[in-house]
Motif scaffolding. Structure first.
Motif, PDB file in Angstrom:
ATOM      1  N   HIS A 157     -12.597  14.814  -8.012  1.00  0.00           N
ATOM      2  CA  HIS A 157     -11.560  14.176  -6.905  1.00  0.00           C
ATOM      3  C   HIS A 157     -10.315  13.107  -7.689  1.00  0.00           C
ATOM      4  O   HIS A 157     -10.318  13.063  -8.874  1.00  0.00           O
ATOM      5  N   GLU A 159      -6.995  10.171  -6.962  1.00  0.00           N
ATOM      6  CA  GLU A 159      -7.143   9.013  -6.156  1.00  0.00           C
ATOM      7  C   GLU A 159      -6.148   9.101  -4.958  1.00  0.00           C
ATOM      8  O   GLU A 159      -5.398  10.071  -4.201  1.00  0.00           O
ATOM      9  N   ARG A 160      -6.821   8.806  -3.442  1.00  0.00           N
ATOM     10  CA  ARG A 160      -6.150   8.819  -1.782  1.00  0.00           C
ATOM     11  C   ARG A 160      -5.337   7.451  -2.164  1.00  0.00           C
ATOM     12  O   ARG A 160      -5.655   6.251  -2.529  1.00  0.00           O
ATOM     13  N   TRP A 163      -2.949   4.304   1.005  1.00  0.00           N
ATOM     14  CA  TRP A 163      -1.923   2.487   0.649  1.00  0.00           C
ATOM     15  C   TRP A 163      -1.061   2.035  -0.235  1.00  0.00           C
ATOM     16  O   TRP A 163      -0.580   1.200  -0.561  1.00  0.00           O
ATOM     17  N   ARG A 164      -0.224   3.639  -0.687  1.00  0.00           N
ATOM     18  CA  ARG A 164       0.801   3.322  -1.595  1.00  0.00           C
ATOM     19  C   ARG A 164       1.619   3.374  -0.822  1.00  0.00           C
ATOM     20  O   ARG A 164       2.599   4.053  -1.116  1.00  0.00           O
TER      21      ARG A 164
ATOM     22  N   GLY C 256       2.953  -4.893   0.381  1.00  0.00           N
ATOM     23  CA  GLY C 256       1.547  -5.272   0.329  1.00  0.00           C
ATOM     24  C   GLY C 256       0.648  -3.723  -0.866  1.00  0.00           C
ATOM     25  O   GLY C 256       0.283  -4.065  -1.606  1.00  0.00           O
ATOM     26  N   ARG C 259       1.619  -4.797  -3.830  1.00  0.00           N
ATOM     27  CA  ARG C 259       1.071  -6.571  -4.313  1.00  0.00           C
ATOM     28  C   ARG C 259       1.646  -7.858  -3.934  1.00  0.00           C
ATOM     29  O   ARG C 259       1.884  -8.390  -5.191  1.00  0.00           O
ATOM     30  N   SER C 261       2.846  -9.223  -0.875  1.00  0.00           N
ATOM     31  CA  SER C 261       2.968  -9.803   0.527  1.00  0.00           C
ATOM     32  C   SER C 261       3.161 -11.284  -0.070  1.00  0.00           C
ATOM     33  O   SER C 261       3.894 -11.591   1.236  1.00  0.00           O
ATOM     34  N   ASP C 262       2.651 -11.851  -1.346  1.00  0.00           N
ATOM     35  CA  ASP C 262       3.178 -13.482  -0.866  1.00  0.00           C
ATOM     36  C   ASP C 262       4.593 -13.568  -0.425  1.00  0.00           C
ATOM     37  O   ASP C 262       5.617 -14.373  -0.396  1.00  0.00           O
TER      38      ASP C 262
ATOM     39  N   THR D  10      -8.560   0.785  -8.248  1.00  0.00           N
ATOM     40  CA  THR D  10      -7.945   1.733  -7.515  1.00  0.00           C
ATOM     41  C   THR D  10      -6.581   1.777  -7.730  1.00  0.00           C
ATOM     42  O   THR D  10      -6.546   0.225  -8.388  1.00  0.00           O
ATOM     43  N   SER D  11      -5.363   1.635  -7.480  1.00  0.00           N
ATOM     44  CA  SER D  11      -4.352   1.789  -7.706  1.00  0.00           C
ATOM     45  C   SER D  11      -3.559   0.532  -6.775  1.00  0.00           C
ATOM     46  O   SER D  11      -2.495  -0.415  -6.446  1.00  0.00           O
ATOM     47  N   SER D  12      -4.494   0.283  -5.880  1.00  0.00           N
ATOM     48  CA  SER D  12      -4.025  -0.502  -4.725  1.00  0.00           C
ATOM     49  C   SER D  12      -5.341  -1.361  -4.612  1.00  0.00           C
ATOM     50  O   SER D  12      -4.850  -1.990  -3.992  1.00  0.00           O
ATOM     51  N   GLY D  13      -5.627  -2.190  -5.925  1.00  0.00           N
ATOM     52  CA  GLY D  13      -6.394  -3.408  -5.664  1.00  0.00           C
ATOM     53  C   GLY D  13      -7.309  -3.719  -5.330  1.00  0.00           C
ATOM     54  O   GLY D  13      -8.563  -4.016  -6.313  1.00  0.00           O
ATOM     55  N   PHE D  14      -8.496  -1.997  -4.695  1.00  0.00           N
ATOM     56  CA  PHE D  14      -9.972  -2.262  -3.943  1.00  0.00           C
ATOM     57  C   PHE D  14     -10.446  -1.083  -5.447  1.00  0.00           C
ATOM     58  O   PHE D  14      -9.919  -0.630  -5.795  1.00  0.00           O
ATOM     59  N   GLU D 202     -16.297   2.200   3.737  1.00  0.00           N
ATOM     60  CA  GLU D 202     -15.744   0.898   3.293  1.00  0.00           C
ATOM     61  C   GLU D 202     -16.688  -0.565   3.266  1.00  0.00           C
ATOM     62  O   GLU D 202     -17.567  -0.687   4.277  1.00  0.00           O
ATOM     63  N   PRO D 304     -14.742   9.371  -0.586  1.00  0.00           N
ATOM     64  CA  PRO D 304     -15.082   8.348  -1.125  1.00  0.00           C
ATOM     65  C   PRO D 304     -15.039   6.615  -0.607  1.00  0.00           C
ATOM     66  O   PRO D 304     -14.358   6.099   0.636  1.00  0.00           O
ATOM     67  N   VAL D 306     -15.471   2.880  -0.305  1.00  0.00           N
ATOM     68  CA  VAL D 306     -14.045   1.881  -0.624  1.00  0.00           C
ATOM     69  C   VAL D 306     -14.105   0.436  -0.219  1.00  0.00           C
ATOM     70  O   VAL D 306     -14.600  -0.070   0.705  1.00  0.00           O
ATOM     71  N   TRP D 308     -13.592  -4.096  -1.293  1.00  0.00           N
ATOM     72  CA  TRP D 308     -12.520  -5.054  -1.340  1.00  0.00           C
ATOM     73  C   TRP D 308     -13.559  -5.912  -1.889  1.00  0.00           C
ATOM     74  O   TRP D 308     -13.911  -6.055  -1.259  1.00  0.00           O
ATOM     75  N   ASP D 312      -9.805 -10.898  -2.302  1.00  0.00           N
ATOM     76  CA  ASP D 312      -8.656  -9.892  -2.322  1.00  0.00           C
ATOM     77  C   ASP D 312      -7.702 -10.250  -1.136  1.00  0.00           C
ATOM     78  O   ASP D 312      -7.854  -9.968   0.117  1.00  0.00           O
ATOM     79  N   GLN D 314      -5.599  -9.010   0.392  1.00  0.00           N
ATOM     80  CA  GLN D 314      -5.171  -8.486   1.328  1.00  0.00           C
ATOM     81  C   GLN D 314      -5.901  -7.428   1.741  1.00  0.00           C
ATOM     82  O   GLN D 314      -5.486  -6.266   2.479  1.00  0.00           O
ATOM     83  N   TRP D 318      -3.402  -6.824   5.176  1.00  0.00           N
ATOM     84  CA  TRP D 318      -2.674  -6.202   4.047  1.00  0.00           C
ATOM     85  C   TRP D 318      -1.503  -6.476   4.212  1.00  0.00           C
ATOM     86  O   TRP D 318      -0.515  -6.809   2.420  1.00  0.00           O
ATOM     87  N   THR D 365      -2.957 -13.050  -4.459  1.00  0.00           N
ATOM     88  CA  THR D 365      -2.509 -11.406  -4.049  1.00  0.00           C
ATOM     89  C   THR D 365      -3.222 -10.493  -4.820  1.00  0.00           C
ATOM     90  O   THR D 365      -2.550  -9.124  -4.732  1.00  0.00           O
ATOM     91  N   ARG D 366      -2.588 -11.347  -6.529  1.00  0.00           N
ATOM     92  CA  ARG D 366      -2.539 -10.098  -7.434  1.00  0.00           C
ATOM     93  C   ARG D 366      -3.624 -10.045  -8.234  1.00  0.00           C
ATOM     94  O   ARG D 366      -3.717 -11.304  -9.332  1.00  0.00           O
TER      95      ARG D 366
END
Lengths: 380, 380, 380, 380
Positions: A157, A159-160, A163-164, C256, C259, C261-262, D10-14, D202, D304, D306, D308, D312, D314, D318, D365-366
């Protein structure tokens, strides 16, 4: 042969029926062993003759993500993918396809694949550590149609990246959608794929029942693969999805800006078959890549099968724009399990190109028009 | 003739220069009377041979709004327009253009128009109550190039429907954008239009300075009209704008659904010239209509003029898709002020069609490529 | 004060009239010297307190193109621009606007600008070599409303990157569209701008004729600048255009993903005023940036002026989504010609925020509804 | 309760994990009878109090297709559907949901449904001729969570209108996508749905493992239904898909033009959960309808999951735009099998509204920002 009387005409000009309306008089035998439970088309292994140039095309131009790479191989995935790769580029002496690879539901489905193809007398190999990085236990076969198919469950696996959005390009490719194979005898190929558990969603026929192409699926989209009538076994194309139509237009715009517009072979346009929006590109080796978006849900077992008349000029392009002849004639070689190109057998039945374009072919916009004899070839 | 040495090559493959790079050795005389101050192209009066069928096309298919109509005439406007009409369909015996109509800044500009064209020896007429409903005091002339031009200021205001999204269709047309005229001698036509106050924004030339087409504007878009080299005077097309590219694709999709896809002549695609997204349709009489979106601001007096090499295969379609021959050869007749078709004079200079397509023509994707001899005709 | 009886109600809920329906009882004097012929808003000079952070925002996040930069200054342009810059970021101690800069039609218009503002008793300076790189002879003034305005004609041309789709991001900014200024007395400001040659396209009023904001243009879009009622002189926002709405959504998606988004203050949404699609961001110093697309052509001299009722809940957002209070209250300081912040004078007339939101305000969706007393504030 | 240490950031925050990371300490018993094989959510039966007004909303405003109607009932479908309906509007005394209806794979799955729910002690009914027109043999139950669920296989096929672009509106709805249910105990509901064969894709949790909402699917999208924590059983919303984001914006624009913008409750925006683009409307009875597009493929068994963080900012949007309180608090009643409203039980665990908005809630946000204490409520 099929019977159009068993089909229901629709207000859109095609027909629907409840059973895949394709019959076959020289079918491959149906194995007694159950077929593996295939989830979806998962990746294609492409042999390319200039790895750096191909990497440029798939990464720098099309924006696929590099999961991993070494001197001989690049492993690529789309933005919404969570398995290791959807495309493998491998440096080799002859441009060809080394594997059409499908993911199965469980590790045990590999045993089923072995039994299924062994019963058919096919060449079957198995590699516990996989044939490509990121993939574990795998089965590779040469199927009765001559294609190198792979099945696997075990996969690394990653990373999906859905969202990036900071990584998205204007033409972002988000999923692998399907394969497309060229084979001389479409009914025979279709019957075999039905034995393998695929369901037909659409096809192109003439009134006599000659089948020119058929689309079939495991996941509930229009297809995981299609069978296109022609000299084969060859690979017609591999297709990636975008979210929206403007993403596909952006790829064309970028190719223009890079002065690579001659990579555009056909489109963009709206398919009749599948109702999807499309574009066909040719990679540096001539491998054909489709960019595709917005077909429809097909997951119900009684999903109506759509049959298009081969003379319907909107079947391949809903807007009636011409299909360039190379799209019908060109395709990629496929390899046997030792890496040698499979011999290509000529199609014996009518050619879709010939029956629709040029001096002897005809296509109509409106069924029954007096001008049914309109020759698309006149505008080519 | 022009001199490419005076132009600056760009990273996109075309050239820019500061003055309209077109010279003319047999110009029309420049009047001493000042030109009228033209605001914009405002409407076209089209003669159609089957009013009901044309109304179906422009209203039911393309979605233009009927401001007013009677047995002989339909007055149509786009959704963002506040003047009475952008298109008049008038029943008549011969499909043709009765007027290219422009709005001027003030009522007094009509006097200027009269003086300007009178000095040129043109036929000039004036009608205080206008030639069409909704328009007041109007001047009509046959210009030195043989085209029926109209000028007006006084016009009935109607509601701008821009906010009426309940009336929008997926392919909503929001503005009239431009006209396009076919004329044998593009440099002569361009020089005349410059005298009339137009500015050139783009053109297509070869290295010898033969000019194949030129785009020119009053409002700050790429054009209010263009001059296309060919047998003329004839009308090449009238163009309406959409907001976005998907609106243009929706028109194609709808034509497919209506089994009218044969109304699509060329496109959709991205223009090189103008950078706009486009589609060309043919109405029931064969009049050509362009659907167009997203060109650029040109309102500064030193706006760089873009010159495209006629052999650049991306000039007409940025994606290198072929231009169908009918697009080069077909056009609509234009009428004199008594409603008789104007005679058509053959173009004497090279034909863009012939120098770029087929056995004697060539087009390149990348300037200087070894394969510069690539024949687009090969794919046609 | 104005009179709604002189206006024509439309089917969309607003009113139209032929003259800018704003009267002023304490106007600035109208100079006898003619106004300079302004082409368009051309660039804004922004003072930022952390140049690297601001550069990240405008270049790495928003994708503006760096024409040139040094340790103190970054010169940025949009993709369709051919003049040196549309935005200057200059390192300084206080976040503020140093200049609202307009391009004029000819070099001689600078002499007119000097005479025009001198007659008004304004501070006027002229710099033959320009106040910023890439710009030549320039005039800077503090106008009667307290804003630092610049005028120039001479400018360095750079490549218009419109065709360079390889450089486009999903949220590509293609043009500078407009400025927006905060001023206490909108009628007075409007009257002054009309003297300067601007035309009003839309405004927001109440039934008593209090004017809350007015939009005005030189180029034929809805505005080159707008006057927003509030404590001023301050800068409300600077706006860049995208081609399509999805480009604006892509900017949100990217913020977003980063990060950030603010940084989104309001939107995305559809404006009532201008009919454009919008998004408001705040840069690292709090300067407000609008992303904007698809307003309408306003170039005819009798273009109908649109007047919105301040209580119409769709005037600011056509979908009725709430305007956040900070959007009404926050704005950037502007500098005098010596670089010192201009003092801010309080608005004395009613505040749009207060009359529409919260305990004392009201907004309606449907004029005349029984529930006209619906309080937007209830949902805030 | 769950353990965030078992999840991968993940790199997206979740976070992602391999097993639905929800545990339950008071589960419904797992039946020994196998669950029916559910294909997908198929239709919702809505009781409305003013049928004509509801028909206006769903047909004239949203553009759903009427398959069939009578004085008491309207049967509606989306453009890509081939079964009789996706939504039934039935006149009744109390606005409520009469059935959440799912299609199963075979007729025999109805027997399984009967056995499954009977073993659970639920009320189970079966009607050979179906409860609504166009549907045959059907099972209706009140499930252990109190919701009226229906299962059917037999259904009348109607024409799939996917290719009928002449019928498309700018905001065309092409598929039913999912339901969303409000229930007090999300882990208990989730465990039950897993027993029924659903897979979690999710969820939203806090660090202590309180689960605020969970999304679960049969077809390979993010969901066929979701469980939202709150007083229940109630129906939160029913969701239809469009092809592209601009279609959703077009619905907003049309509601504005019709002066019905107060039907927009929340959005449009980008979800964090599901990554889809969304809009929430309220119908004339207050039933909530989501318009939704572009989530991702979830069909692999090891897709996978997810998770949250509830804080968060977002997760729900988002872009960090606020969720209006009504979206958390309002929902529709559901009916028992005799048509009486089910009693509503209060949620005992923390409320997502309260822990994220206002004086006692917080959102970031972060993650890890010093300003983690930022109160979203400040901007509300």
């Amino acid at each position: 042969m099929s019977n159009r009387n068993d089909m229901t005409p629709t207000s859109s000009g095609f027909y629907v029926s409840q059973e895949a309306p394709i019959s076959c008089d020289n079918p491959t035998p149906t194995p007694t062993a159950p077929a593996p439970d295939i989830l979806r088309c998962a990746y294609m292994e492409l042999v390319v003759t200039d790895l750096a140039r191909s990497r440029d095309f798939y990464v720098d131009v099309l924006g696929l993500t590099v999961t991993e790479e070494d001197e001989e191989t690049v492993y690529l995935r789309s933005l919404e993918e969570f398995i290791h790769h959807n495309l493998v580029l491998r440096q080799g002496p002859v441009a060809a396809v080394a594997a059409f690879s499908y993911r199965v539901r469980t590790p045990e489905d590999l045993d089923k694949a072995v039994a299924f193809y062994t019963e058919l007398g096919c060449e079957v190999r198995r590699e516990k550590n996989g044939y490509t990085k990121g993939i574990g236990d795998s089965v590779r076969v040469i199927d009765p149609l001559g294609f190198p198919y792979e099945f696997f469950y075990d996969v690394e696996h990653v990373e999906r990246l859905a969202w990036r959005y900071d990584l998205y390009t204007p033409g972002a490719l988000v999923r692998l959608d399907h394969f497309n194979q060229v084979t001389p005898d479409v009914p025979r190929a279709t019957k075999f794929m039905q034995d393998l558990g695929f369901r037909v969603t659409e096809d192109i026929q003439d009134e006599e029942g000659t089948v020119y192409a058929a689309w079939m699926r495991r996941k509930p989209t229009v297809h995981d693969t299609a069978m296109t009538g022609g000299d084969g076994p060859r690979m017609h194309h591999v297709a990636f999805s975008t979210h929206e139509k403007h993403n596909i237009l952006a790829i064309c715009d970028k190719l223009g800006a890079l002065r690579m517009s001659d990579r555009i072979e056909r489109g963009p346009g709206r398919h009749g078959v599948s109702n999807a929006f499309y574009l066909y590109l040719r990679d540096p080796d001539g491998h054909r890549v489709e960019i595709y978006t917005q077909d429809y849900y097909t997951g119900d077992p009684d999903n109506p099968v759509v049959t298009w008349d081969v003379h319907d000029n909107q079947r391949r392009d809903w807007w009636g724009n011409p299909v360039v002849p190379s799209w019908y004639t060109d395709a990629s070689l496929v390899l046997d399990l030792d890496g040698q190109p499979q011999p290509v057998k000529a199609r014996e039945e009518d050619s879709e190109l010939e029956v629709t374009i040029g001096a002897d072919g005809f296509s109509y916009t409106r069924k029954g028009d007096e001008e049914q004899g309109f020759k698309l070839g006149n505008t080519l």
